[in-house]
Design a protein around this motif. Structure first.
Motif, PDB file in Angstrom:
ATOM      1  N   SER A 252     -37.435  41.001 -13.552  1.00 40.20           N
ATOM      2  CA  SER A 252     -37.597  41.867 -12.374  1.00 40.20           C
ATOM      3  C   SER A 252     -36.771  43.149 -12.432  1.00 40.20           C
ATOM      4  N   HIS A 253     -36.180  43.452 -13.586  1.00 43.67           N
ATOM      5  CA  HIS A 253     -35.352  44.673 -13.677  1.00 43.67           C
ATOM      6  C   HIS A 253     -35.326  45.172 -15.121  1.00 43.67           C
ATOM      7  N   ALA A 254     -36.102  46.246 -15.386  1.00 42.91           N
ATOM      8  CA  ALA A 254     -36.133  46.792 -16.749  1.00 42.91           C
ATOM      9  C   ALA A 254     -36.416  48.295 -16.707  1.00 42.91           C
ATOM     10  N   HIS A 255     -35.790  48.998 -17.635  1.00 39.08           N
ATOM     11  CA  HIS A 255     -35.981  50.454 -17.772  1.00 39.08           C
ATOM     12  C   HIS A 255     -36.630  50.680 -19.142  1.00 39.08           C
ATOM     13  N   LEU A 256     -37.947  50.787 -19.183  1.00 35.39           N
ATOM     14  CA  LEU A 256     -38.612  50.773 -20.494  1.00 35.39           C
ATOM     15  C   LEU A 256     -39.217  52.108 -20.908  1.00 35.39           C
TER      16      LEU A 256
ATOM     17  N   ILE B 232     -40.936  47.733 -14.224  1.00 36.15           N
ATOM     18  CA  ILE B 232     -40.556  48.896 -15.040  1.00 36.15           C
ATOM     19  C   ILE B 232     -40.180  50.054 -14.123  1.00 36.15           C
ATOM     20  N   LYS B 233     -38.998  50.620 -14.381  1.00 35.93           N
ATOM     21  CA  LYS B 233     -38.496  51.728 -13.568  1.00 35.93           C
ATOM     22  C   LYS B 233     -38.667  53.069 -14.280  1.00 35.93           C
ATOM     23  N   SER B 234     -38.776  54.113 -13.491  1.00 35.93           N
ATOM     24  CA  SER B 234     -38.592  55.461 -14.037  1.00 35.93           C
ATOM     25  C   SER B 234     -37.082  55.701 -14.043  1.00 35.93           C
TER      26      SER B 234
ATOM     27  N   VAL C 261     -32.182  47.900  -4.932  1.00 33.24           N
ATOM     28  CA  VAL C 261     -30.997  48.738  -5.112  1.00 33.24           C
ATOM     29  C   VAL C 261     -30.184  48.287  -6.321  1.00 33.24           C
ATOM     30  N   HIS C 262     -29.711  49.251  -7.142  1.00 32.39           N
ATOM     31  CA  HIS C 262     -28.661  48.995  -8.128  1.00 32.39           C
ATOM     32  C   HIS C 262     -27.343  48.985  -7.344  1.00 32.39           C
ATOM     33  N   ALA C 263     -26.753  47.822  -7.148  1.00 27.75           N
ATOM     34  CA  ALA C 263     -25.639  47.708  -6.207  1.00 27.75           C
ATOM     35  C   ALA C 263     -24.437  46.995  -6.803  1.00 27.75           C
TER      36      ALA C 263
ATOM     37  N   ASP D 168     -29.398  44.440  -7.083  1.00 30.02           N
ATOM     38  CA  ASP D 168     -29.293  44.131  -8.507  1.00 30.02           C
ATOM     39  C   ASP D 168     -27.916  44.481  -9.064  1.00 30.02           C
ATOM     40  N   HIS D 169     -27.420  43.610  -9.914  1.00 27.22           N
ATOM     41  CA  HIS D 169     -26.090  43.606 -10.548  1.00 27.22           C
ATOM     42  C   HIS D 169     -25.141  42.694  -9.764  1.00 27.22           C
ATOM     43  N   CYS D 170     -24.693  43.111  -8.553  1.00 25.16           N
ATOM     44  CA  CYS D 170     -23.838  42.232  -7.720  1.00 25.16           C
ATOM     45  C   CYS D 170     -22.628  41.718  -8.489  1.00 25.16           C
TER      46      CYS D 170
ATOM     47  N   THR E 190     -33.218  41.139 -17.397  1.00 23.53           N
ATOM     48  CA  THR E 190     -32.569  41.672 -18.603  1.00 23.53           C
ATOM     49  C   THR E 190     -31.855  42.993 -18.383  1.00 23.53           C
ATOM     50  N   ASP E 191     -32.350  43.823 -17.427  1.00 20.87           N
ATOM     51  CA  ASP E 191     -31.864  45.208 -17.310  1.00 20.87           C
ATOM     52  C   ASP E 191     -32.146  45.980 -18.599  1.00 20.87           C
ATOM     53  N   CYS E 192     -33.186  45.574 -19.316  1.00 22.04           N
ATOM     54  CA  CYS E 192     -33.458  46.184 -20.623  1.00 22.04           C
ATOM     55  C   CYS E 192     -33.454  47.715 -20.510  1.00 22.04           C
TER      56      CYS E 192
HETATM   57 ZN   LIG Z   1     -30.821  48.968 -14.132  1.00 23.44          ZN
END
Ligand SMILES: [Zn+2]
Length: 382
Positions: free
Chosen positions: A64-68, A128-130, A219-221, A242-244, A293-295
């Motif tokens: 649920s969290h990737a920057h591809l 996938i995030k921008s 949120v990246h938090a 996300d992160h926490c 993964t936060d890939c």
């Molecule tokens: Zn991230």
């Protein structure tokens, strides 16, 4: 309609809280969905048969969290960090410069290769995030490329303030012209809420603008420092914080009393040699936890959910059951998806046959490729 029976499943982890594990199980798939599951002896007949040979079957991983969508290479930054240099998040600018220079075809090809790499490792749903364009057109095209690869696309124009722009001007762009250009391609809006990126007021303003444009918040938090990110996520009804990694007691309470999932990204702590989030504290407080993964090319260049499960068990003291639950069902909750991340009649037929008798082997045998077969939407990937 062709039906497929998967039998000989030694252990089926369904992810269904009502009956999470079934021994000596079978599954019937039809029309890309799960039609039936239960004890092997009661399985109905089907047109085709896949013999699992006593192996363990799990739902496909939900990352649920990737920057591809990016170009460039940050190997040297990783080497410097492993030699003792601290991680600050500033390396994002290196990737932004390379991404802006790259053509659409290069960006699309690289992102598709990462999605294929994930699928081969059992990830059947990926967000996938921008966030490496940071201009109206570069963010827009990043999201357009992402929509070709997944339904779970996230507008992260607020990843970092690019060079040569004031923070106020950039927030105006992110909530105005850039949002208008990106919203048609995005389901989610996200902000990197962190010292040196976006503060609490800016985060609130950007998320509210996104929500007004029809997007849902994440949120990246609290990655690098204890900040307001988690509390803002809960306050605005974000699907996930996300992160926490750095949480106050009030943050944990806010997560426990909201529907916001805590998504833990231990690949980032591994790759930046940082302390891991306190998963036990969150789980014991009743918070829904996801693993992803936060890939990304800077702080966590892994596409392996199995690796994250191993880290969760070894480094964050999650049980193997808690870790597999977080990597499947938890990820689906973080994306507000009820049709993936677990297996039951009517869910998508996304599943992984592990070359192991139990999902515990993902942590017990770290680094070993244990994915035997992947089924996505009812199709067996060869
Ligand atoms: Zn991230």
């Amino acid at each position: 309609m062709t039906t497929t029976l998967i039998d000989g499943i030694g252990l089926l982890y369904t992810g269904d809280p009502a009956r999470e594990e079934i021994r000596d199980a079978a599954l019937v798939l039809a029309d890309g969905l799960v039609a039936w599951l239960g004890p092997a002896g009661r399985a109905p007949a089907a047109d085709r048969r896949i013999a699992a040979g006593g192996r363990c079957v799990i739902p496909g991983f939900v990352d649920s969290h990737a920057h591809l969508v990016f170009a460039g290479d940050r190997t040297a930054e990783f080497e410097a960090r492993m030699a003792g240099q601290a991680y600050t998040g500033g390396g994002i600018r290196t990737t932004v410069a390379a991404t802006r220079r790259a053509g659409d075809a290069e960006l699309a090809t690289r992102a598709a290769a990462l999605v294929a790499e994930m699928l081969a490792q059992g990830t059947t749903t990926v967000e996938i995030k921008s966030g490496y364009g940071l201009s109206v057109e570069d963010e827009r095209r990043s999201l357009e490329i992402a929509t070709g690869l997944t339904d779970e696309t996230t507008y992260l124009g607020a990843h970092l303030v690019p060079e040569g722009v004031t923070a106020d001007d950039y927030v105006r762009l992110v909530t105005g012209e850039m949002l208008a250009a990106c919203a048609p391609y995005a389901k989610w809006v996200d902000v990197f809420c962190e010292r040196g990126a976006f503060d609490g007021d800016q985060t609130r303003e950007i998320l509210r603008a996104g929500i007004k444009a029809g997007l849902q918040a994440r949120v990246h938090a609290n990655q690098l420092t204890e900040g307001p990110g988690v509390r803002i996520a809960c306050e605005l009804g974000a699907a996930s914080a996300d992160h926490c990694t750095h949480l106050s007691a009030a943050d944990v309470d806010a997560l426990a009393s909201s529907g916001t999932v805590a998504t833990l990204l231990p690949g980032a702590e591994f790759s930046t040699r940082s302390p891991y989030p306190d998963a036990r504290r969150l789980i014991d407080a009743g918070v829904t936890v996801a693993l992803a993964t936060d890939c990304n090319p800077g702080s966590s260049f892994t596409s392996s959910m199995s690796f994250c499960v191993a880290l969760a068990v070894r480094e964050m003291r999650m049980t193997p059951l808690e870790a597999i639950r977080a990597a499947t069902y938890g990820g689906a909750r973080a994306l507000r998806r009820a049709d993936v991340g677990w297996l039951g009649p009517g869910t998508r037929a996304d599943l992984v046959v592990l070359d192991a008798p139990s999902y515990t082997h993902l942590a017990y045998r770290p680094g070993v490729p244990l994915v035997h077969q992947v089924v996505q939407g009812g199709l067996l990937l060869e």
